[in-house]
Scaffold this active site. Sequence first.
Site, PDB file in Angstrom:
ATOM      1  N   ASP A   1       0.797  -1.324  -0.310  1.00 48.97           N
ATOM      2  CA  ASP A   1       0.119   0.155  -0.091  1.00 48.97           C
ATOM      3  C   ASP A   1       0.983   1.049  -0.099  1.00 48.97           C
ATOM      4  OD1 ASP A   1       0.387   0.386   2.892  1.00 48.97           O
ATOM      5  OD2 ASP A   1      -0.208  -1.603   2.793  1.00 48.97           O
TER       6      ASP A   1
ATOM      7  N   ASP B   1       6.481  -5.367   6.794  1.00 47.59           N
ATOM      8  CA  ASP B   1       5.173  -4.906   6.721  1.00 47.59           C
ATOM      9  C   ASP B   1       4.313  -5.909   5.799  1.00 47.59           C
ATOM     10  OD1 ASP B   1       2.873  -3.852   7.062  1.00 47.59           O
ATOM     11  OD2 ASP B   1       3.309  -2.245   5.539  1.00 47.59           O
ATOM     12  N   SER B   2       4.195  -7.199   6.504  1.00 46.06           N
ATOM     13  CA  SER B   2       3.660  -8.493   5.589  1.00 46.06           C
ATOM     14  C   SER B   2       2.288  -8.531   5.796  1.00 46.06           C
ATOM     15  CB  SER B   2       4.501  -9.727   5.670  1.00 46.06           C
ATOM     16  OG  SER B   2       4.221 -10.277   7.174  1.00 46.06           O
TER      17      SER B   2
ATOM     18  N   ASP C   1      -0.395 -11.387   7.245  1.00 43.95           N
ATOM     19  CA  ASP C   1      -0.592 -12.231   8.612  1.00 43.95           C
ATOM     20  C   ASP C   1       0.761 -13.648   8.345  1.00 43.95           C
ATOM     21  OD1 ASP C   1      -2.158 -11.103  10.666  1.00 43.95           O
ATOM     22  OD2 ASP C   1      -3.587 -11.928   9.370  1.00 43.95           O
TER      23      ASP C   1
HETATM   24  N1  SAM Z   1       0.722  -1.954   5.521  1.00 49.30           N
HETATM   25  C1  SAM Z   1      -0.391  -2.665   5.822  1.00 49.30           C
HETATM   26  C2  SAM Z   1      -1.275  -2.384   7.151  1.00 49.30           C
HETATM   27  O1  SAM Z   1      -1.815  -1.023   7.394  1.00 49.30           O
HETATM   28  O2  SAM Z   1      -1.585  -3.290   7.797  1.00 49.30           O
HETATM   29  C3  SAM Z   1      -0.647  -4.062   5.669  1.00 49.30           C
HETATM   30  C4  SAM Z   1       0.115  -4.910   5.130  1.00 49.30           C
HETATM   31  S1  SAM Z   1       0.617  -4.663   3.255  1.00 49.30           S
HETATM   32  C5  SAM Z   1      -0.912  -4.762   2.395  1.00 49.30           C
HETATM   33  C6  SAM Z   1       1.145  -6.557   2.973  1.00 49.30           C
HETATM   34  C7  SAM Z   1       1.893  -6.979   2.016  1.00 49.30           C
HETATM   35  O3  SAM Z   1       2.944  -7.722   2.198  1.00 49.30           O
HETATM   36  C8  SAM Z   1       0.983  -7.490   0.800  1.00 49.30           C
HETATM   37  O4  SAM Z   1       0.605  -6.408  -0.334  1.00 49.30           O
HETATM   38  C9  SAM Z   1       1.590  -8.768   0.457  1.00 49.30           C
HETATM   39  O5  SAM Z   1       1.664  -8.921  -0.906  1.00 49.30           O
HETATM   40  C10 SAM Z   1       2.922  -8.533   0.893  1.00 49.30           C
HETATM   41  N2  SAM Z   1       4.082  -9.817   1.317  1.00 49.30           N
HETATM   42  C11 SAM Z   1       3.343 -10.792   2.114  1.00 49.30           C
HETATM   43  N3  SAM Z   1       4.345 -11.822   2.038  1.00 49.30           N
HETATM   44  C12 SAM Z   1       5.493 -11.213   1.284  1.00 49.30           C
HETATM   45  C13 SAM Z   1       6.778 -11.573   0.965  1.00 49.30           C
HETATM   46  N4  SAM Z   1       7.125 -12.821   1.422  1.00 49.30           N
HETATM   47  N5  SAM Z   1       7.875 -10.684   0.219  1.00 49.30           N
HETATM   48  C14 SAM Z   1       7.127  -9.507  -0.199  1.00 49.30           C
HETATM   49  N6  SAM Z   1       5.833  -9.182   0.072  1.00 49.30           N
HETATM   50  C15 SAM Z   1       4.993  -9.891   0.673  1.00 49.30           C
END
Ligand code: SAM
Length: 278
Positions: free
Chosen positions: A86, A155-156, A158
């Site tokens: 985001d 910032d992943s 869960d």
């Molecule tokens: N910023 C946010 C909040 O306010 O809670 C939420 C998290 S953000 C949208 C989480 C992102 O982590 C997702 O878009 C997902 O695609 C990414 N993600 C998850 N696992 C990942 C990995 N192994 N490497 C890179 N990105 C990852």
Amino acid sequence: MIKFFEKDPYSPIQYVYEISRILYKTKSPYQEILVVENPYFGRMLVLDGVVQFTEKDEFFYHEMLVHVAMHAHPEPKRVVVIGGGDGGAVREVMKHDCVEKLYFVEIDREVIETSKRFFPTVSCEIDNEKVEIKNMDGAEFIKNHKEEFDVVVVDSTDIIGFAKSLFTVEFFRAVRESLKEEGMFVTLSESLHFHRDMVVDVQKTMKLVFPVVDLYTAPIATYAGNWWTFSAASMKLDMREPRRSMVNGRRFYSEEIHRQCFLPEKLYDDLLNNRLDW
Ligand code: SAM
């Protein structure tokens, strides 16, 4: 009004939101992406049925995720954000003028595109010239960098599915190797109310790898359990100590909050040694 029932895989309670509009729904190669509007929270980003953030209160999470390490470090110049598609964490990092380079490693480019389209106040720094986007698994990215970074932020989503690679001992070792002498690392680690075993597990795994490991919390209204934890690690310096003057543009994080957000030492010790009776 329709109702949206959140599908949080680990929560013993279920949140229900009133939805005034569904703005966007798609399925990327990685997850279902949904943007909806709630009368109180404004627009909300939902991934695989789990609320990631809302327009109204995203700053609590993004500020607390980023600014603790960024103010504890004496001069963070080279930074990595893993996940955070985001752009909220990127926005907070870019409030630090000393940052020269930020790698933004998000596996799912469609989350970035969705945020640019529907959340302009969150995604506003993604196109900053200091930001380099890498659409790949953060665990793969970090393996190829040695003694290069001042701060690494995870910032992943869960701790399930493809986000799991960011919570293994191998990943933490690779992060340690990617950090410079005074480097710092921070990751979300779920709720102290509902996911205590996970919190302890992340902490214990980090302790196998990093010289300094700590735990701080922040109140996040829309995350199940609310009492949300961040696991922090450092190569050398105590992260409880802010070392730089506060950046502008903060709404919640402050020097006082930095000093108070870490778990009191007795509680921390009892938590890690399984002495809590709740
Ligand atoms: N910023 C946010 C909040 O306010 O809670 C939420 C998290 S953000 C949208 C989480 C992102 O982590 C997702 O878009 C997902 O695609 C990414 N993600 C998850 N696992 C990942 C990995 N192994 N490497 C890179 N990105 C990852």
